[in-house]
Design a protein around this motif. Sequence first.
Motif, PDB file in Angstrom:
ATOM      1  N   ASP A  91      48.054  -0.215 -22.168  1.00 16.05           N
ATOM      2  CA  ASP A  91      48.345  -0.038 -23.592  1.00 16.05           C
ATOM      3  C   ASP A  91      49.652   0.717 -23.839  1.00 16.05           C
ATOM      4  OD1 ASP A  91      47.277   2.342 -22.585  1.00 16.05           O
ATOM      5  OD2 ASP A  91      46.459   2.929 -24.522  1.00 16.05           O
ATOM      6  N   LYS A  92      50.416   1.009 -22.785  1.00 13.65           N
ATOM      7  CA  LYS A  92      51.684   1.712 -22.921  1.00 13.65           C
ATOM      8  C   LYS A  92      52.846   0.755 -22.702  1.00 13.65           C
ATOM      9  CE  LYS A  92      49.738   5.427 -23.942  1.00 13.65           C
ATOM     10  NZ  LYS A  92      49.769   5.800 -25.346  1.00 13.65           N
ATOM     11  N   SER A  93      53.975   1.078 -23.297  1.00 13.30           N
ATOM     12  CA  SER A  93      55.164   0.233 -23.171  1.00 13.30           C
ATOM     13  C   SER A  93      55.698   0.276 -21.746  1.00 13.30           C
ATOM     14  CB  SER A  93      56.254   0.693 -24.138  1.00 13.30           C
ATOM     15  OG  SER A  93      56.806   1.926 -23.695  1.00 13.30           O
ATOM     16  N   ILE A  94      56.503  -0.715 -21.402  1.00 13.61           N
ATOM     17  CA  ILE A  94      57.089  -0.769 -20.062  1.00 13.61           C
ATOM     18  C   ILE A  94      58.043   0.406 -19.853  1.00 13.61           C
ATOM     19  CG2 ILE A  94      59.017  -2.306 -20.603  1.00 13.61           C
ATOM     20  CD1 ILE A  94      56.830  -2.339 -17.423  1.00 13.61           C
ATOM     21  N   ASP A  95      58.703   0.861 -20.908  1.00  7.97           N
ATOM     22  CA  ASP A  95      59.590   2.025 -20.780  1.00  7.97           C
ATOM     23  C   ASP A  95      58.797   3.289 -20.463  1.00  7.97           C
ATOM     24  OD1 ASP A  95      61.898   0.562 -21.240  1.00  7.97           O
ATOM     25  OD2 ASP A  95      61.833   0.881 -23.409  1.00  7.97           O
ATOM     26  N   THR A  96      57.645   3.463 -21.117  1.00 10.40           N
ATOM     27  CA  THR A  96      56.770   4.603 -20.821  1.00 10.40           C
ATOM     28  C   THR A  96      56.262   4.501 -19.392  1.00 10.40           C
ATOM     29  OG1 THR A  96      56.108   4.777 -23.135  1.00 10.40           O
ATOM     30  CG2 THR A  96      54.646   5.789 -21.504  1.00 10.40           C
ATOM     31  N   CYS A  97      55.922   3.298 -18.974  1.00  9.48           N
ATOM     32  CA  CYS A  97      55.445   3.067 -17.610  1.00  9.48           C
ATOM     33  C   CYS A  97      56.518   3.439 -16.602  1.00  9.48           C
ATOM     34  CB  CYS A  97      55.042   1.603 -17.450  1.00  9.48           C
ATOM     35  SG  CYS A  97      54.565   1.158 -15.770  1.00  9.48           S
ATOM     36  N   ARG A  98      57.717   2.916 -16.784  1.00 14.52           N
ATOM     37  CA  ARG A  98      58.795   3.200 -15.840  1.00 14.52           C
ATOM     38  C   ARG A  98      59.108   4.689 -15.776  1.00 14.52           C
ATOM     39  NH1 ARG A  98      62.413  -1.849 -17.757  1.00 14.52           N
ATOM     40  NH2 ARG A  98      61.389  -3.434 -16.492  1.00 14.52           N
ATOM     41  N   SER A  99      59.076   5.335 -16.921  1.00 13.25           N
ATOM     42  CA  SER A  99      59.322   6.771 -16.960  1.00 13.25           C
ATOM     43  C   SER A  99      58.245   7.524 -16.183  1.00 13.25           C
ATOM     44  CB  SER A  99      59.368   7.249 -18.416  1.00 13.25           C
ATOM     45  OG  SER A  99      59.534   8.627 -18.480  1.00 13.25           O
ATOM     46  N   CYS A 100      56.996   7.140 -16.363  1.00 14.56           N
ATOM     47  CA  CYS A 100      55.891   7.775 -15.657  1.00 14.56           C
ATOM     48  C   CYS A 100      56.009   7.546 -14.150  1.00 14.56           C
ATOM     49  CB  CYS A 100      54.565   7.244 -16.182  1.00 14.56           C
ATOM     50  SG  CYS A 100      53.125   8.076 -15.477  1.00 14.56           S
ATOM     51  N   VAL A 101      56.332   6.343 -13.736  1.00 19.38           N
ATOM     52  CA  VAL A 101      56.482   6.026 -12.311  1.00 19.38           C
ATOM     53  C   VAL A 101      57.652   6.820 -11.724  1.00 19.38           C
ATOM     54  CG1 VAL A 101      57.074   4.195 -10.665  1.00 19.38           C
ATOM     55  CG2 VAL A 101      55.405   3.755 -12.480  1.00 19.38           C
ATOM     56  N   ARG A 102      58.762   6.862 -12.435  1.00 18.98           N
ATOM     57  CA  ARG A 102      59.934   7.612 -11.968  1.00 18.98           C
ATOM     58  C   ARG A 102      59.598   9.101 -11.810  1.00 18.98           C
ATOM     59  NH1 ARG A 102      63.057   6.658 -15.999  1.00 18.98           N
ATOM     60  NH2 ARG A 102      62.513   8.593 -17.048  1.00 18.98           N
ATOM     61  N   LYS A 116      51.464  12.721   4.213  1.00 12.82           N
ATOM     62  CA  LYS A 116      51.542  11.267   4.264  1.00 12.82           C
ATOM     63  C   LYS A 116      50.737  10.624   3.145  1.00 12.82           C
ATOM     64  CE  LYS A 116      52.484  10.424   9.110  1.00 12.82           C
ATOM     65  NZ  LYS A 116      52.052   9.712  10.313  1.00 12.82           N
ATOM     66  N   LYS A 117      49.651  11.241   2.771  1.00 16.15           N
ATOM     67  CA  LYS A 117      48.810  10.711   1.701  1.00 16.15           C
ATOM     68  C   LYS A 117      49.024  11.556   0.457  1.00 16.15           C
ATOM     69  CE  LYS A 117      45.347   9.164   4.955  1.00 16.15           C
ATOM     70  NZ  LYS A 117      43.984   9.319   5.431  1.00 16.15           N
ATOM     71  N   ALA A 118      49.390  10.896  -0.626  1.00 19.18           N
ATOM     72  CA  ALA A 118      49.615  11.605  -1.885  1.00 19.18           C
ATOM     73  C   ALA A 118      49.186  10.692  -3.023  1.00 19.18           C
ATOM     74  CB  ALA A 118      51.079  11.987  -2.031  1.00 19.18           C
ATOM     75  N   PHE A 119      48.347  11.211  -3.882  1.00 18.11           N
ATOM     76  CA  PHE A 119      47.857  10.457  -5.035  1.00 18.11           C
ATOM     77  C   PHE A 119      47.923  11.371  -6.245  1.00 18.11           C
ATOM     78  CE2 PHE A 119      44.308   9.708  -7.931  1.00 18.11           C
ATOM     79  CZ  PHE A 119      44.532   8.383  -8.281  1.00 18.11           C
ATOM     80  N   GLY A 120      48.473  10.848  -7.325  1.00 14.95           N
ATOM     81  CA  GLY A 120      48.525  11.614  -8.557  1.00 14.95           C
ATOM     82  C   GLY A 120      48.116  10.765  -9.740  1.00 14.95           C
ATOM     83  N   PHE A 121      47.292  11.316 -10.592  1.00 14.23           N
ATOM     84  CA  PHE A 121      46.805  10.631 -11.796  1.00 14.23           C
ATOM     85  C   PHE A 121      47.310  11.418 -12.996  1.00 14.23           C
ATOM     86  CE2 PHE A 121      43.371  10.429 -15.014  1.00 14.23           C
ATOM     87  CZ  PHE A 121      43.490   9.096 -15.353  1.00 14.23           C
ATOM     88  N   SER A 122      48.077  10.759 -13.852  1.00 17.04           N
ATOM     89  CA  SER A 122      48.606  11.433 -15.046  1.00 17.04           C
ATOM     90  C   SER A 122      48.132  10.692 -16.292  1.00 17.04           C
ATOM     91  CB  SER A 122      50.135  11.473 -14.993  1.00 17.04           C
ATOM     92  OG  SER A 122      50.674  10.185 -15.126  1.00 17.04           O
ATOM     93  N   GLU A 123      48.659  11.086 -17.412  1.00 19.28           N
ATOM     94  CA  GLU A 123      48.223  10.506 -18.674  1.00 19.28           C
ATOM     95  C   GLU A 123      48.538   9.016 -18.790  1.00 19.28           C
ATOM     96  OE1 GLU A 123      48.706  11.367 -23.457  1.00 19.28           O
ATOM     97  OE2 GLU A 123      49.783  12.602 -22.031  1.00 19.28           O
ATOM     98  N   TYR A 124      49.663   8.585 -18.226  1.00 22.13           N
ATOM     99  CA  TYR A 124      50.101   7.199 -18.419  1.00 22.13           C
ATOM    100  C   TYR A 124      50.082   6.332 -17.177  1.00 22.13           C
ATOM    101  CZ  TYR A 124      51.779   9.242 -22.759  1.00 22.13           C
ATOM    102  OH  TYR A 124      51.853   9.890 -23.947  1.00 22.13           O
ATOM    103  N   CYS A 125      49.987   6.939 -15.988  1.00 23.34           N
ATOM    104  CA  CYS A 125      50.000   6.122 -14.765  1.00 23.34           C
ATOM    105  C   CYS A 125      49.342   6.858 -13.616  1.00 23.34           C
ATOM    106  CB  CYS A 125      51.432   5.744 -14.383  1.00 23.34           C
ATOM    107  SG  CYS A 125      52.473   7.103 -13.810  1.00 23.34           S
TER     108      CYS A 125
END
Length: 127
Positions: A91-102, A116-125
């Motif tokens: 439900d988020k824009s591609i710009d919000t997605c790219r920003s979250c991934v970056r 070696k293993k890293a997992f993060g869960f945030s508001e958008y990604c």
Amino acid sequence: MTTRIMELTKLPLFLFLVLQLILLIPKSCAQIDFIYHICGGNYTTPSPYENNLKTALNSMSSDTRINYGYYNFTAGHEPYKVEAMALCRSDKSIDTCRSCVRDSAATLPTVCLNNKKAFGFSEYCLA
């Protein structure tokens, strides 16, 4: 005298603007607050694994060809192969997605230093 008074009345506005700038600087440093994160498995530095990790995370954070919210990158070969993945909320824009991934790609290596293993869960990604 009138000029001096005008200069003094502008001082609070100037200080207010400087304070706002100072408060905004940390937010522009590509850090993200993870709601949840987990780390595991160490690697040594410098190493081929570290180089591959940097390559994969740089690719994830800079690739603009992907426009559907799922990122998957690999770098290197076994035993130093790195796999990186990110998934954004639909439900988020591609710009919000790219920003979250970056921002996630920049933050995970600091939150999970030399892991070696890293997992993060945030508001958008998640990454």
